[in-house]
Write an enzyme that holds these catalytic residues in place. Structure first.
Site, PDB file in Angstrom:
ATOM      1  N   ARG A 197       7.909  -8.796  15.814  1.00  0.00           N
ATOM      2  CA  ARG A 197       8.279  -7.463  15.316  1.00  0.00           C
ATOM      3  C   ARG A 197       7.210  -6.433  15.696  1.00  0.00           C
ATOM      4  O   ARG A 197       6.012  -6.714  15.627  1.00  0.00           O
ATOM      5  CB  ARG A 197       8.417  -7.510  13.789  1.00  0.00           C
ATOM      6  CG  ARG A 197       8.747  -6.189  13.162  1.00  0.00           C
ATOM      7  CD  ARG A 197       9.080  -6.353  11.674  1.00  0.00           C
ATOM      8  NE  ARG A 197       9.396  -5.077  11.096  1.00  0.00           N
ATOM      9  CZ  ARG A 197       8.509  -4.283  10.496  1.00  0.00           C
ATOM     10  NH1 ARG A 197       7.257  -4.658  10.377  1.00  0.00           N
ATOM     11  NH2 ARG A 197       8.878  -3.109  10.012  1.00  0.00           N
ATOM     12  N   HIS A 247       4.829   0.259  -0.123  1.00  0.00           N
ATOM     13  CA  HIS A 247       5.566  -0.552   0.847  1.00  0.00           C
ATOM     14  C   HIS A 247       4.691  -1.657   1.421  1.00  0.00           C
ATOM     15  O   HIS A 247       3.471  -1.639   1.279  1.00  0.00           O
ATOM     16  CB  HIS A 247       6.141   0.339   1.961  1.00  0.00           C
ATOM     17  CG  HIS A 247       5.112   1.174   2.669  1.00  0.00           C
ATOM     18  ND1 HIS A 247       4.558   2.316   2.131  1.00  0.00           N
ATOM     19  CD2 HIS A 247       4.511   1.025   3.881  1.00  0.00           C
ATOM     20  CE1 HIS A 247       3.689   2.840   2.981  1.00  0.00           C
ATOM     21  NE2 HIS A 247       3.632   2.071   4.044  1.00  0.00           N
ATOM     22  N   ASP A 287       0.809   5.170   1.860  1.00  0.00           N
ATOM     23  CA  ASP A 287       0.083   5.843   2.939  1.00  0.00           C
ATOM     24  C   ASP A 287      -0.668   7.032   2.337  1.00  0.00           C
ATOM     25  O   ASP A 287      -0.244   7.599   1.327  1.00  0.00           O
ATOM     26  CB  ASP A 287       1.064   6.320   4.019  1.00  0.00           C
ATOM     27  CG  ASP A 287       1.728   5.132   4.731  1.00  0.00           C
ATOM     28  OD1 ASP A 287       1.201   4.006   4.650  1.00  0.00           O
ATOM     29  OD2 ASP A 287       2.789   5.349   5.363  1.00  0.00           O
ATOM     30  N   HIS A 306       0.860  -1.196   0.000  1.00  0.00           N
ATOM     31  CA  HIS A 306       0.000   0.000   0.000  1.00  0.00           C
ATOM     32  C   HIS A 306       0.892   1.241   0.000  1.00  0.00           C
ATOM     33  O   HIS A 306       2.093   1.152   0.295  1.00  0.00           O
ATOM     34  CB  HIS A 306      -0.897   0.021   1.250  1.00  0.00           C
ATOM     35  CG  HIS A 306      -0.120   0.183   2.535  1.00  0.00           C
ATOM     36  ND1 HIS A 306       0.581  -0.858   3.120  1.00  0.00           N
ATOM     37  CD2 HIS A 306       0.115   1.272   3.314  1.00  0.00           C
ATOM     38  CE1 HIS A 306       1.180  -0.434   4.222  1.00  0.00           C
ATOM     39  NE2 HIS A 306       0.931   0.875   4.347  1.00  0.00           N
TER      40      HIS A 306
HETATM   41  O1  LIG Z   1       5.352  -2.201   9.939  1.00  0.00           O
HETATM   42  C1  LIG Z   1       5.826  -1.627   8.997  1.00  0.00           C
HETATM   43  O2  LIG Z   1       7.017  -1.668   8.702  1.00  0.00           O
HETATM   44  C2  LIG Z   1       4.940  -0.847   8.053  1.00  0.00           C
HETATM   45  C3  LIG Z   1       3.793  -0.156   8.736  1.00  0.00           C
HETATM   46  C4  LIG Z   1       2.964   0.606   7.746  1.00  0.00           C
HETATM   47  O3  LIG Z   1       3.238   0.650   6.588  1.00  0.00           O
HETATM   48  C5  LIG Z   1       1.761   1.322   8.189  1.00  0.00           C
HETATM   49  O4  LIG Z   1       1.422   1.265   9.393  1.00  0.00           O
HETATM   50  O5  LIG Z   1       1.141   1.985   7.316  1.00  0.00           O
HETATM   51 FE   LIG Z   2       2.158   2.201   5.550  1.00  0.00          FE
END
Ligand SMILES: O=C(O)CCC(=O)C(=O)O
Ligand SMILES: [Fe+2]
Length: 359
Positions: A298, A288, A233, A231
């Site tokens: 994680r 990403h 942001d 996605h």
């Molecule tokens: O956890 C991650 O590395 C990505 C988190 C992410 O892309 C988001 O919260 O929009």
């Molecule tokens: Fe994100």
């Protein structure tokens, strides 16, 4: 031309999984359930190495920081920053309070589950509804103080530490986002003082923001699971802390998915769709995703920074010329989130200038 508004209201959201909010109780399953099994992820060829093949790390004290930021925004839509002013201890405290939240029993977390319309609370990320399979993650989001939620989570215990750490972190993220926004605008050749709402000295700087804690439990079959699906942001920019590797950024045109390495104390900056719009398409919003692993639980913490509530974001006038006419019409963050909620990865298409009713 067809009116954009009528088009949006006609083509109502058609999510695959509209009620997908409650995460799996990850402790309860020894193997990857079919509901969470994706086709295996492909990653960048490991033979791609060297500086041009990894997300740049930029020292904010570097005298060339502005031009390095420009290159990173054009090429990646993402970069990492060091010397950003947020103490390492604070990052670790936010991580530890996030872990404390996610370690609560499922029934406790469900006391603060978000509703389908809300962006705050506990649950799967809102984009889950666009995917047929479920992601191997859970999240908790807040705007400002999490006190109301915290009292329900820890009714008989002290929740002050959780609240004060989250509040302190949001303050620090606000300051850092303002600084980053200034640098990014300067890298576009725009004086941030010309943009009233972007100038903290005007006392107007009422950015909207959302803090999202993400948890990716240890996974029995990581190659077939998805932590967070691809996605971009919707924000102007997102500042992300990751406890260990897992974030990947896509360079679609050549090398594909590239892991973002952990650099002690560094923070990752992702440009969001609103920044892509402001730059009139000169800067990318980073595509990403997050992958999971077999050994480490994680945690990541994302601070989404957007413009003030009433502010319509459109391509900056300085970014428009004969060769590059205005690409997008103006939208507030809320309007853009509504378009995303209905059309997800096609949202930018909906605000392209050639989709505007000329009348
Ligand atoms: O956890 C991650 O590395 C990505 C988190 C992410 O892309 C988001 O919260 O929009
Ligand atoms: Fe994100």
């Amino acid at each position: 031309m067809k009116s954009l508004n009528s088009e949006i209201s006609l083509k109502i959201a058609n999510p695959i999984n509209p009620t997908n909010i409650v995460p799996l109780d990850f402790n309860s399953v020894p193997t990857l359930p079919d509901s969470h099994t994706w086709t295996p992820c492909t990653s960048a060829d490991p033979s791609f190495t060297g500086d041009d093949h990894s997300v740049p790390v930029i020292d904010l004290f570097d005298p060339n920081a502005v031009s390095l930021i420009r290159q990173a925004c054009e090429r990646w839509g993402a970069f990492q920053v060091t010397n950003h002013g947020v103490p390492y201890d604070h990052l670790k405290e936010v991580e530890s309070q996030s872990r404390r939240f996610f370690a609560l029993p499922a029934e406790r977390k469900l006391r603060v589950v978000r509703s389908a319309e809300s962006v705050t609370g506990y649950g799967l990320v809102p984009i889950s509804k666009f995917f047929p399979k479920m992601m191997w993650s859970e999240g908790f989001s807040m705007t400002g103080s999490p006190e109301e939620y915290a009292r329900q989570l820890w009714p008989h215990e002290d929740c002050r530490q959780f609240c004060s750490v989250m509040e302190m972190y949001q303050k620090e993220m606000k300051g850092l986002s303002e600084k980053l926004l200034e640098l990014i605008l300067r890298s576009l050749g725009v004086n941030y003082e010309d943009i009233k709402w972007a100038n903290p000295k005007n006392g107007l700087s009422s950015y909207q923001a959302l803090l999202q804690l993400n948890s990716y439990p240890v996974c029995p079959d990581p190659t077939r699971a998805m932590g967070l699906a691809p996605h971009t942001d919707s924000s102007l920019l997102t500042v992300l802390y990751q406890s260990c590797m897992g974030l990947q950024v896509q360079r679609k045109e050549d090398i594909g998915w590239v892991p973002v390495h952990t650099v002690d104390g560094a923070l990752i900056v992702n440009l969001g769709d609103l920044m892509h719009i402001m730059s009139n398409g000169r800067f990318k919003s980073a595509m990403h995703r997050a992958v999971v692993n077999k050994t480490h639980h994680r945690v990541s913490v994302a601070y989404f920074c957007g413009p003030p509530k009433e502010e319509k974001i459109s391509s900056l006038i300085q970014m428009i010329d004969d060769d590059r006419p205005r690409m997008y019409r103006g939208v507030t963050w809320k309007e853009y989130l509504e378009i995303r909620a209905a059309h997800f990865d096609k949202a930018l298409e909906f605000i392209k200038n050639n989709n505007i009713d000329d009348a």
